[in-house]
Motif scaffolding. Sequence first.
Motif, PDB file in Angstrom:
ATOM      1  N   CYS A 166     -13.366 -17.359  38.217  1.00  0.00           N
ATOM      2  CA  CYS A 166     -13.936 -16.842  36.971  1.00  0.00           C
ATOM      3  C   CYS A 166     -12.882 -15.973  36.304  1.00  0.00           C
ATOM      4  O   CYS A 166     -12.561 -14.873  36.793  1.00  0.00           O
ATOM      5  CB  CYS A 166     -15.183 -15.994  37.237  1.00  0.00           C
ATOM      6  SG  CYS A 166     -16.680 -16.923  37.602  1.00  0.00           S
ATOM      7  N   VAL A 167     -12.299 -16.442  35.220  1.00  0.00           N
ATOM      8  CA  VAL A 167     -11.230 -15.738  34.526  1.00  0.00           C
ATOM      9  C   VAL A 167     -11.817 -14.983  33.336  1.00  0.00           C
ATOM     10  O   VAL A 167     -12.443 -15.582  32.454  1.00  0.00           O
ATOM     11  CB  VAL A 167     -10.144 -16.717  34.043  1.00  0.00           C
ATOM     12  CG1 VAL A 167      -9.039 -15.954  33.315  1.00  0.00           C
ATOM     13  CG2 VAL A 167      -9.564 -17.498  35.221  1.00  0.00           C
ATOM     14  N   GLN A 168     -11.612 -13.670  33.318  1.00  0.00           N
ATOM     15  CA  GLN A 168     -12.125 -12.859  32.232  1.00  0.00           C
ATOM     16  C   GLN A 168     -11.295 -13.074  30.975  1.00  0.00           C
ATOM     17  O   GLN A 168     -10.068 -13.008  30.991  1.00  0.00           O
ATOM     18  CB  GLN A 168     -12.117 -11.376  32.600  1.00  0.00           C
ATOM     19  CG  GLN A 168     -12.650 -10.476  31.491  1.00  0.00           C
ATOM     20  CD  GLN A 168     -12.384  -9.017  31.743  1.00  0.00           C
ATOM     21  OE1 GLN A 168     -11.842  -8.637  32.778  1.00  0.00           O
ATOM     22  NE2 GLN A 168     -12.741  -8.170  30.785  1.00  0.00           N
ATOM     23  N   GLU A 169     -11.987 -13.329  29.868  1.00  0.00           N
ATOM     24  CA  GLU A 169     -11.345 -13.464  28.562  1.00  0.00           C
ATOM     25  C   GLU A 169     -12.206 -12.744  27.534  1.00  0.00           C
ATOM     26  O   GLU A 169     -13.169 -13.297  27.018  1.00  0.00           O
ATOM     27  CB  GLU A 169     -11.160 -14.936  28.182  1.00  0.00           C
ATOM     28  CG  GLU A 169     -10.191 -15.690  29.087  1.00  0.00           C
ATOM     29  CD  GLU A 169      -9.904 -17.090  28.593  1.00  0.00           C
ATOM     30  OE1 GLU A 169     -10.327 -17.433  27.468  1.00  0.00           O
ATOM     31  OE2 GLU A 169      -9.253 -17.854  29.341  1.00  0.00           O
ATOM     32  N   GLY A 170     -11.870 -11.488  27.260  1.00  0.00           N
ATOM     33  CA  GLY A 170     -12.665 -10.699  26.334  1.00  0.00           C
ATOM     34  C   GLY A 170     -14.025 -10.393  26.918  1.00  0.00           C
ATOM     35  O   GLY A 170     -14.139  -9.888  28.041  1.00  0.00           O
ATOM     36  N   ASN A 171     -15.085 -10.725  26.186  1.00  0.00           N
ATOM     37  CA  ASN A 171     -16.452 -10.418  26.604  1.00  0.00           C
ATOM     38  C   ASN A 171     -17.101 -11.530  27.409  1.00  0.00           C
ATOM     39  O   ASN A 171     -18.303 -11.469  27.691  1.00  0.00           O
ATOM     40  CB  ASN A 171     -17.316 -10.113  25.376  1.00  0.00           C
ATOM     41  CG  ASN A 171     -16.902  -8.844  24.680  1.00  0.00           C
ATOM     42  OD1 ASN A 171     -16.459  -7.888  25.314  1.00  0.00           O
ATOM     43  ND2 ASN A 171     -17.020  -8.829  23.363  1.00  0.00           N
ATOM     44  N   ILE A 172     -16.329 -12.559  27.756  1.00  0.00           N
ATOM     45  CA  ILE A 172     -16.870 -13.628  28.575  1.00  0.00           C
ATOM     46  C   ILE A 172     -15.953 -13.863  29.768  1.00  0.00           C
ATOM     47  O   ILE A 172     -14.819 -13.366  29.821  1.00  0.00           O
ATOM     48  CB  ILE A 172     -17.042 -14.950  27.793  1.00  0.00           C
ATOM     49  CG1 ILE A 172     -15.672 -15.511  27.383  1.00  0.00           C
ATOM     50  CG2 ILE A 172     -17.948 -14.763  26.597  1.00  0.00           C
ATOM     51  CD1 ILE A 172     -15.738 -16.930  26.860  1.00  0.00           C
ATOM     52  N   ALA A 173     -16.444 -14.605  30.723  1.00  0.00           N
ATOM     53  CA  ALA A 173     -15.630 -15.083  31.841  1.00  0.00           C
ATOM     54  C   ALA A 173     -15.763 -16.595  31.869  1.00  0.00           C
ATOM     55  O   ALA A 173     -16.876 -17.127  31.818  1.00  0.00           O
ATOM     56  CB  ALA A 173     -16.088 -14.478  33.160  1.00  0.00           C
ATOM     57  N   LYS A 174     -14.644 -17.281  31.922  1.00  0.00           N
ATOM     58  CA  LYS A 174     -14.659 -18.730  32.031  1.00  0.00           C
ATOM     59  C   LYS A 174     -14.647 -19.084  33.507  1.00  0.00           C
ATOM     60  O   LYS A 174     -13.638 -18.939  34.188  1.00  0.00           O
ATOM     61  CB  LYS A 174     -13.477 -19.331  31.285  1.00  0.00           C
ATOM     62  CG  LYS A 174     -13.578 -19.137  29.775  1.00  0.00           C
ATOM     63  CD  LYS A 174     -12.485 -19.875  29.023  1.00  0.00           C
ATOM     64  CE  LYS A 174     -12.683 -19.745  27.518  1.00  0.00           C
ATOM     65  NZ  LYS A 174     -11.630 -20.471  26.755  1.00  0.00           N
TER      66      LYS A 174
END
Length: 316
Positions: free
Chosen positions: A134-142
Amino acid sequence: MRIPTLCRLTAILGVILPAALFAASGDSAPQQKPAATRMPPGTKPTSSSTPASTATTGTPCPNPPPCGNHCSNHPFVPTDCWTTQYGPAKADIIVGGSKSTNMLYCNGGAYALCFFSGPPNPTGTNPANKPLPCVQEGNIAKCTCQAYTSGPYFVDINAILNRGAYFQTVNACGQDGSKCANMTNCGADGSMPGCTSQPQAPVCQYVKNQNPNNPNASLMPKADLVSTFSFAMDSNYKLGSTACNGLYAGCMTAPCFFKAGHKSPPTDGEPIQCECPTYTGVNQVGQSNQSCSITGGGKATYVWSAGNSVSTTTKK
């Protein structure tokens, strides 16, 4: 497949949305104010559940729903109010411990499972397990998750990120989910006697009918599948609980997208990427003896897919 007890499960369940989807609106239903930014206190719990006495409150979702008998999943509007006094939909809150009815029982259709996602390295008990980062990108995690095509699954009523579908489900099932088929009256596989006498929640049909080309029938616009919870990965990962406090990904009802080269229909265990909103607060990771902080992986920041099981028993 080994089935854990309800008590163990509800203490560890934690299973939405890219920022672009939250910006989309157009529903005719009355709008709610954005959720308050106050978060649960920073004290780490002594057990895997958050005691009710530690809760704070944000802007609550109206009850009864303002759309009355005309609640609809489309046009999409995010659930930006607090579905419980312990947090908003993206916090993936389960209230009531082993007696919780929050986990709505569904059966039929494909779904994504993110419950064991987080680190860039494989976890679980099977050496053949693949990484599910789970890679954090801003306010979401992909989050890399796995797709499954059949069998029972569960949706946390407090974590439905489509506001119209949430209101519609509350109207049918009650705020706690007790008027519909759920984990308590169905069990993990739907075999309990009380299951057949209860209706399936409206949200189940939206998950089942999820189609990127048909927003009227879907829970999340443009998504291939929706993230829910099931026991499909238990034999390879072994459900457990690690109490944490900090940033995590709330993946329940997150929109999920197959990678390039996917051929329909999906296969069980096929990787799929889900875009899970992040939240900061007390949470429980669904595996035992894990580090709450994920290290490694170069410049990327990783977070666990998790949730927060809240006990209604107040500490003395």
